[in-house]
Write a protein that holds these residues in place. Structure first.
Motif, PDB file in Angstrom:
ATOM      1  N   MET A  45       0.833  -1.203   0.000  1.00 19.55           N
ATOM      2  CA  MET A  45       0.000   0.000   0.000  1.00 19.55           C
ATOM      3  C   MET A  45       0.874   1.261   0.000  1.00 19.55           C
ATOM      4  SD  MET A  45      -2.895   1.159   2.730  1.00 19.55           S
ATOM      5  CE  MET A  45      -3.707  -0.381   2.926  1.00 19.55           C
ATOM      6  N   TYR A  46       1.936   1.207   0.777  1.00 18.54           N
ATOM      7  CA  TYR A  46       2.879   2.331   0.860  1.00 18.54           C
ATOM      8  C   TYR A  46       3.499   2.607  -0.507  1.00 18.54           C
ATOM      9  CZ  TYR A  46       7.496   4.417   1.779  1.00 18.54           C
ATOM     10  OH  TYR A  46       8.631   5.196   1.739  1.00 18.54           O
ATOM     11  N   LEU A  47       3.913   1.551  -1.206  1.00 17.38           N
ATOM     12  CA  LEU A  47       4.529   1.714  -2.532  1.00 17.38           C
ATOM     13  C   LEU A  47       3.544   2.322  -3.527  1.00 17.38           C
ATOM     14  CD1 LEU A  47       6.592  -1.597  -2.822  1.00 17.38           C
ATOM     15  CD2 LEU A  47       7.480   0.720  -2.507  1.00 17.38           C
ATOM     16  N   PHE A  48       2.279   1.909  -3.416  1.00 12.85           N
ATOM     17  CA  PHE A  48       1.242   2.460  -4.290  1.00 12.85           C
ATOM     18  C   PHE A  48       1.113   3.976  -4.073  1.00 12.85           C
ATOM     19  CE2 PHE A  48      -3.291   3.767  -4.527  1.00 12.85           C
ATOM     20  CZ  PHE A  48      -3.452   3.697  -5.903  1.00 12.85           C
ATOM     21  N   PHE A  49       1.060   4.391  -2.809  1.00 14.04           N
ATOM     22  CA  PHE A  49       0.921   5.824  -2.527  1.00 14.04           C
ATOM     23  C   PHE A  49       2.181   6.611  -2.890  1.00 14.04           C
ATOM     24  CE2 PHE A  49      -2.635   4.581   0.417  1.00 14.04           C
ATOM     25  CZ  PHE A  49      -3.610   5.282  -0.283  1.00 14.04           C
ATOM     26  N   LEU A  50       3.320   5.941  -2.744  1.00 11.07           N
ATOM     27  CA  LEU A  50       4.575   6.587  -3.123  1.00 11.07           C
ATOM     28  C   LEU A  50       4.538   6.957  -4.603  1.00 11.07           C
ATOM     29  CD1 LEU A  50       7.047   7.162  -1.415  1.00 11.07           C
ATOM     30  CD2 LEU A  50       8.035   5.018  -2.156  1.00 11.07           C
ATOM     31  N   LEU A  51       3.993   6.022  -5.397  1.00 13.77           N
ATOM     32  CA  LEU A  51       3.910   6.188  -6.839  1.00 13.77           C
ATOM     33  C   LEU A  51       2.936   7.299  -7.242  1.00 13.77           C
ATOM     34  CD1 LEU A  51       5.380   4.477  -8.960  1.00 13.77           C
ATOM     35  CD2 LEU A  51       3.274   3.219  -9.316  1.00 13.77           C
ATOM     36  N   ILE A  52       1.777   7.346  -6.576  1.00 13.83           N
ATOM     37  CA  ILE A  52       0.758   8.310  -7.020  1.00 13.83           C
ATOM     38  C   ILE A  52       0.822   9.640  -6.256  1.00 13.83           C
ATOM     39  CG2 ILE A  52      -0.811   6.465  -7.737  1.00 13.83           C
ATOM     40  CD1 ILE A  52      -2.579   7.393  -5.266  1.00 13.83           C
ATOM     41  N   LEU A  53       1.524   9.644  -5.112  1.00 19.75           N
ATOM     42  CA  LEU A  53       1.565  10.855  -4.286  1.00 19.75           C
ATOM     43  C   LEU A  53       2.925  11.537  -4.292  1.00 19.75           C
ATOM     44  CD1 LEU A  53      -0.040  10.203  -0.781  1.00 19.75           C
ATOM     45  CD2 LEU A  53      -0.479  12.112  -2.294  1.00 19.75           C
ATOM     46  N   GLY A  54       3.929  10.776  -3.821  1.00 25.15           N
ATOM     47  CA  GLY A  54       5.247  11.378  -3.639  1.00 25.15           C
ATOM     48  C   GLY A  54       5.954  11.692  -4.937  1.00 25.15           C
ATOM     49  N   LEU A  55       5.975  10.704  -5.832  1.00 28.54           N
ATOM     50  CA  LEU A  55       6.747  10.836  -7.075  1.00 28.54           C
ATOM     51  C   LEU A  55       6.386  12.068  -7.910  1.00 28.54           C
ATOM     52  CD1 LEU A  55       7.390   7.399  -8.786  1.00 28.54           C
ATOM     53  CD2 LEU A  55       8.986   9.273  -8.496  1.00 28.54           C
ATOM     54  N   PRO A  56       5.074  12.302  -8.195  1.00 33.43           N
ATOM     55  CA  PRO A  56       4.757  13.456  -9.050  1.00 33.43           C
ATOM     56  C   PRO A  56       5.244  14.780  -8.470  1.00 33.43           C
ATOM     57  CG  PRO A  56       2.809  12.066  -8.732  1.00 33.43           C
ATOM     58  CD  PRO A  56       3.863  11.551  -7.819  1.00 33.43           C
ATOM     59  N   ILE A  57       5.178  14.909  -7.127  1.00 35.74           N
ATOM     60  CA  ILE A  57       5.588  16.196  -6.531  1.00 35.74           C
ATOM     61  C   ILE A  57       7.109  16.339  -6.560  1.00 35.74           C
ATOM     62  CG2 ILE A  57       5.384  17.716  -4.517  1.00 35.74           C
ATOM     63  CD1 ILE A  57       2.797  16.207  -3.809  1.00 35.74           C
ATOM     64  N   VAL A  58       7.831  15.220  -6.428  1.00 34.75           N
ATOM     65  CA  VAL A  58       9.299  15.266  -6.567  1.00 34.75           C
ATOM     66  C   VAL A  58       9.658  15.759  -7.970  1.00 34.75           C
ATOM     67  CG1 VAL A  58      11.412  13.867  -6.643  1.00 34.75           C
ATOM     68  CG2 VAL A  58       9.725  13.444  -4.863  1.00 34.75           C
ATOM     69  N   VAL A  59       8.970  15.217  -8.989  1.00 35.53           N
ATOM     70  CA  VAL A  59       9.233  15.622 -10.376  1.00 35.53           C
ATOM     71  C   VAL A  59       8.956  17.124 -10.539  1.00 35.53           C
ATOM     72  CG1 VAL A  59       8.566  15.306 -12.800  1.00 35.53           C
ATOM     73  CG2 VAL A  59       8.750  13.317 -11.304  1.00 35.53           C
ATOM     74  N   MET A  60       7.884  17.601  -9.916  1.00 33.32           N
ATOM     75  CA  MET A  60       7.537  19.030 -10.028  1.00 33.32           C
ATOM     76  C   MET A  60       8.588  19.920  -9.371  1.00 33.32           C
ATOM     77  SD  MET A  60       3.447  18.784  -9.433  1.00 33.32           S
ATOM     78  CE  MET A  60       2.423  17.910 -10.603  1.00 33.32           C
ATOM     79  N   GLU A  61       9.040  19.502  -8.181  1.00 30.93           N
ATOM     80  CA  GLU A  61      10.068  20.313  -7.504  1.00 30.93           C
ATOM     81  C   GLU A  61      11.353  20.363  -8.324  1.00 30.93           C
ATOM     82  OE1 GLU A  61      11.664  20.648  -3.384  1.00 30.93           O
ATOM     83  OE2 GLU A  61       9.685  19.926  -2.810  1.00 30.93           O
ATOM     84  N   PHE A  62      11.765  19.203  -8.841  1.00 34.48           N
ATOM     85  CA  PHE A  62      12.963  19.172  -9.682  1.00 34.48           C
ATOM     86  C   PHE A  62      12.784  20.045 -10.924  1.00 34.48           C
ATOM     87  CE2 PHE A  62      14.398  14.707  -8.142  1.00 34.48           C
ATOM     88  CZ  PHE A  62      15.204  15.282  -7.176  1.00 34.48           C
TER      89      PHE A  62
END
Length: 457
Positions: A45-62
């Motif tokens: 479940m954590y990996l799923f949220f990492l993919l849909i939550l954390g990753l896109p915002i990391v890409v935006m900050e970069f």
């Protein structure tokens, strides 16, 4: 103006960004909540949220960092539509970085202190109560805590003063590589202990029954929260590293590498902690108690425990220091971008400020121990302001800035994120709809949830 430095290698960028994300939460929070919420079931479940939550915002900050070639002090000025006010966010971003360091350097100091104590053999022959007292003495001694807090701050500042490539990048590469090697050595030791298999089963076997028992809703909140906070998004600490890289690689691919490293450290920390705790019949709790009381007791009983304990606290010191260096670098770059200061001047001014601002946290545990705000001491209050306020709201700013026409806009964001070879952000309507309308609502929900859990317990 001095010429802006760049990373000398892609590996340097990935390891520094991962070092910023890899912090103490990976070690003292993730393994515990994984065990609590059904082991492997929670990890999925954590990996799923990492993919849909954390990753896109990391890409935006970069993307904002690379597109502007500036730290968050000036990145919005460079990219925002004329007449808009996105650049005001820089003050919140600066506050978040300072506030984080106001308590993080104290905890980093504890790690360094324990590395030295373990290496000197202070835990040899101590019983469970005495091990507890060692931590109690440290957190009750103002001068000792100040010494370690100042020492780890000075180490971080010295590394940043050596410049991006020769200081920050080189030292972080060495630290992060050592950290990964030490972890693997500790895992091999932990899983070969007698009785270690019970710990591995507790940690990794998917147990949906246990998850249902704790409450599916609670498990979802815990997985969302951990996936969101583990990557340190929203404070502009990642944007700065985006500003130091070229356009050879697409940013989604780089974000995946960093997220994978962060997750690897979190999962592997559990492979050290649970087998070791189960082997010696110790309850693996969470938080500072796990690291400073439970694990020293485990090392005390282990053959060659002094060596394993010293290695463990060296790994923890590196995990803390990698974050301190990354955030210090961001703060130092603010002064350079905003006021055109030289590297030495920015290190000197911010160094004095960072050390002075770290003092209230120490005093909050000693001389001012009776002082609380809403039942929280100074450290908990600073943590709450960063984790529950500035990070989710900062993430929301980056999100909206990248996807709405009132900010940088979708087309500019996608062009920047997908420049170079590697994994791309899909440009279809479904992804755009999700990032524009669904993800902001989820982030807002995490923000509200933080307050709800504080008020209603």
């Amino acid at each position: 103006m001095e010429k802006r430095e760049k990373f000398s290698s892609r590996l340097g960028f990935i390891l520094i960004s991962a070092g910023c994300a890899i912090g103490l939460g990976n070690v003292w929070r993730f393994p515990y909540i994984t065990g609590e919420y059904g082991g492997g079931a929670f990890v999925l479940m954590y990996l799923f949220f990492l993919l849909i939550l954390g990753l896109p915002i990391v890409v935006m900050e970069f993307s904002v960092g690379r597109g502007s070639q500036k730290s968050s002090a000036m990145s919005f000025n460079a990219l925002e539509p004329e007449g808009s006010k996105w650049h005001i966010f820089r003050y919140f971003s600066m506050a978040a970085n300072y506030l984080l360091m106001m308590f993080y350097t104290t905890i980093g100091g504890w790690m360094l202190a324990y590395f030295v104590k373990m290496a000197k053999g202070e835990f040899k022959g101590a019983d469970t109560k005495q091990v507890e007292n060692i931590f109690g003495r440290l957190t009750g001694d103002r001068n000792e805590m100040l010494f370690w807090m100042i020492l780890i701050s000075v180490i971080g500042l010295l590394i940043c003063s050596m410049g991006l490539q020769k200081g920050v990048e080189l030292i972080t590469k060495i630290m992060m590589s050592s950290l990964l090697v030490i972890m693997v050595v500790l895992v091999v030791r932990a899983v070969t202990l007698p009785g270690a298999m019970d710990g591995l089963k507790f940690y990794l076997l998917p147990d949906f029954g246990k998850m249902a028992e704790r409450g599916i809703k609670e498990a979802v909140f815990a997985a969302m929260g951990q996936a969101f906070f583990t990557l340190s998004v929203g404070a502009g600490s990642l944007a700065i590293f985006g500003s130091y890289i070229g356009k050879e690689r697409s940013l989604a691919g780089e974000a995946v590498s960093i997220t994978a490293l962060d997750t690897f450290v979190a999962v592997v920390a559990g492979l050290i902690i649970f087998p070791a705790c189960f082997a010696f019949g110790v309850n693996p709790g969470q938080g500072p108690g796990l690291v400073f009381v439970t694990l020293p007791n485990v090392f005390r009983e282990m053959a060659g425990g002094r060596l394993w304990g010293t290695l463990f606290f060296l790994f923890m010191t590196f995990a803390a220091l990698s974050t301190i260096i990354a955030v210090f670098q961001n703060i130092i770059q603010y002064g350079r971008d905003l006021w055109g200061w030289s590297l030495k001047k920015s290190v000197a001014i911010n160094g004095v400020l960072l050390i002075l601002l770290g003092i209230p946290c120490v005093l909050g545990m000693t001389d001012w121990a009776g002082f609380t705000i809403g039942g929280k001491n100074i450290m908990d209050m600073e943590d709450f302001l960063v984790s529950n306020n500035l990070l989710p709201l900062g993430s929301l700013v980056y999100l909206l800035f990248c996807v709405t026409r009132y900010g940088w806009g979708w087309d500019n964001f996608i062009k920047e994120a997908n420049a170079g070879k590697g994994l791309k952000v899909p440009e279809n309507r479904g992804v755009r709809f999700y990032l524009t309308f669904v993800l902001p609502v989820i982030v807002l929900f995490i923000f509200i949830q933080g307050y709800a859990s504080m008020i209603f317990g």
